[in-house]
Design a protein around this motif. Sequence first.
Motif, PDB file in Angstrom:
ATOM      1  N   GLU A 287      22.924  41.818  31.050  1.00  0.00           N
ATOM      2  CA  GLU A 287      23.257  40.124  31.084  1.00  0.00           C
ATOM      3  C   GLU A 287      24.632  40.173  31.154  1.00  0.00           C
ATOM      4  N   CYS A 288      25.486  41.077  30.569  1.00  0.00           N
ATOM      5  CA  CYS A 288      26.905  41.094  30.661  1.00  0.00           C
ATOM      6  C   CYS A 288      27.311  41.336  32.127  1.00  0.00           C
ATOM      7  N   ASP A 289      26.549  42.425  32.926  1.00  0.00           N
ATOM      8  CA  ASP A 289      26.960  42.613  34.266  1.00  0.00           C
ATOM      9  C   ASP A 289      26.575  41.220  35.140  1.00  0.00           C
ATOM     10  N   ALA A 290      25.702  40.607  34.805  1.00  0.00           N
ATOM     11  CA  ALA A 290      25.298  39.471  35.708  1.00  0.00           C
ATOM     12  C   ALA A 290      26.212  38.523  35.331  1.00  0.00           C
ATOM     13  N   ALA A 291      26.891  38.450  34.296  1.00  0.00           N
ATOM     14  CA  ALA A 291      27.806  37.369  33.980  1.00  0.00           C
ATOM     15  C   ALA A 291      29.087  37.702  34.266  1.00  0.00           C
ATOM     16  N   PHE A 292      29.541  38.730  34.743  1.00  0.00           N
ATOM     17  CA  PHE A 292      30.703  38.953  34.995  1.00  0.00           C
ATOM     18  C   PHE A 292      31.400  38.129  35.871  1.00  0.00           C
TER      19      PHE A 292
ATOM     20  N   GLN B 270      35.442  33.543  37.040  1.00  0.00           N
ATOM     21  CA  GLN B 270      35.907  32.237  37.519  1.00  0.00           C
ATOM     22  C   GLN B 270      36.645  31.663  36.423  1.00  0.00           C
ATOM     23  N   ARG B 271      36.102  31.604  34.965  1.00  0.00           N
ATOM     24  CA  ARG B 271      36.606  30.900  33.943  1.00  0.00           C
ATOM     25  C   ARG B 271      38.148  31.308  33.928  1.00  0.00           C
ATOM     26  N   ALA B 272      38.592  32.713  33.909  1.00  0.00           N
ATOM     27  CA  ALA B 272      39.715  33.186  33.797  1.00  0.00           C
ATOM     28  C   ALA B 272      40.733  32.719  34.752  1.00  0.00           C
ATOM     29  N   GLY B 273      39.993  32.307  36.029  1.00  0.00           N
ATOM     30  CA  GLY B 273      40.827  31.838  37.136  1.00  0.00           C
ATOM     31  C   GLY B 273      41.263  30.320  36.960  1.00  0.00           C
TER      32      GLY B 273
ATOM     33  N   GLN C 240      43.801  29.759  34.410  1.00  0.00           N
ATOM     34  CA  GLN C 240      45.173  30.196  34.901  1.00  0.00           C
ATOM     35  C   GLN C 240      45.618  31.436  33.885  1.00  0.00           C
ATOM     36  N   LEU C 241      45.001  32.464  33.611  1.00  0.00           N
ATOM     37  CA  LEU C 241      45.420  33.399  32.748  1.00  0.00           C
ATOM     38  C   LEU C 241      46.254  34.484  33.517  1.00  0.00           C
ATOM     39  N   GLN C 242      47.121  35.062  32.988  1.00  0.00           N
ATOM     40  CA  GLN C 242      47.776  36.277  33.514  1.00  0.00           C
ATOM     41  C   GLN C 242      47.330  37.420  33.138  1.00  0.00           C
ATOM     42  N   LEU C 243      46.126  37.595  33.410  1.00  0.00           N
ATOM     43  CA  LEU C 243      45.618  39.038  33.009  1.00  0.00           C
ATOM     44  C   LEU C 243      44.307  39.291  33.936  1.00  0.00           C
TER      45      LEU C 243
ATOM     46  N   ARG D 157      45.340  33.874  24.052  1.00  0.00           N
ATOM     47  CA  ARG D 157      45.116  32.580  24.723  1.00  0.00           C
ATOM     48  C   ARG D 157      43.758  32.660  25.274  1.00  0.00           C
ATOM     49  N   LEU D 158      43.093  33.627  25.844  1.00  0.00           N
ATOM     50  CA  LEU D 158      41.948  33.946  26.423  1.00  0.00           C
ATOM     51  C   LEU D 158      40.921  33.886  25.045  1.00  0.00           C
ATOM     52  N   ALA D 159      41.051  34.368  24.261  1.00  0.00           N
ATOM     53  CA  ALA D 159      40.110  34.335  23.012  1.00  0.00           C
ATOM     54  C   ALA D 159      40.011  32.861  22.562  1.00  0.00           C
ATOM     55  N   LEU D 160      41.304  32.065  22.421  1.00  0.00           N
ATOM     56  CA  LEU D 160      41.159  31.006  22.204  1.00  0.00           C
ATOM     57  C   LEU D 160      40.482  29.969  23.051  1.00  0.00           C
ATOM     58  N   LEU D 161      40.734  29.935  24.363  1.00  0.00           N
ATOM     59  CA  LEU D 161      39.970  29.042  25.324  1.00  0.00           C
ATOM     60  C   LEU D 161      38.653  29.426  25.509  1.00  0.00           C
ATOM     61  N   ALA D 162      38.105  30.737  25.174  1.00  0.00           N
ATOM     62  CA  ALA D 162      36.655  30.925  25.171  1.00  0.00           C
ATOM     63  C   ALA D 162      36.213  30.271  24.279  1.00  0.00           C
TER      64      ALA D 162
END
Length: 218
Positions: A132-137, A142-145, A148-151, A178-183
């Motif tokens: 399931e994680c492989d399918a959701a990668f 897209q979310r990270a983009g 606008q995360l710098q990682l 920031r990624l953890a908070l946004l998620a």
Amino acid sequence: MPAPKHHSTDFLLPHLFSSPQPPNMIAPSAPDSCDSSAAIAAIEDIPVDFIVLVRYGRVPQVARFGCPRIPVLPNRGDSVVVSTERGQECGIVLHIAPRNASLPEDEPGLTGTLLRLATDADLQTATRLQSECDAAFGTWLQRAGQWQLQLQLIDLERTLDQQLILYVLNDRGPETTRLALLAAAAGHGVVHVQPASADGIVPEKKSGGCGDCGCSTH
């Protein structure tokens, strides 16, 4: 130290539970979860008699886990379930040795507790969750983009108790936080952002406080 014995899946702490348990686990677990936090807390309170070296994680880590005295010890190569700061994870036993009795019970350097030998249900669940994680990668990329995360996101993993781990090719810092908070704000629940490098997992900084330390467990 008692000599490790060959076994099927018998791994019992019979004094912990008043009702009969299935013959291959310490505490009952549904295929989707290792649930029963009260039972796990009770297991973790049992004095540690053995130290087990276990390899675990999608980006592999090797760590020491406390193991209480049990009727049948795991052997090298056995699949086990361990409790880490990220959740309950499957791993492979590399080595087992008796604990030094001169050391305190809260011996420093232990990552967590060995909960049980992994059952067929545990292994099937781990395989399904990784698929399931492989399918959701792609969706997470897209979310990270969009955020606008710098990682750089490099992998996903879910623990047996459904905790999400996001592996990023970065050092620990404000962007991992920031990624953890946004998620979490987007409704994805508690997310553990795990920085990694070509050398493996990036260790946590030991200094206190959460200002700009890059604390990424929320």
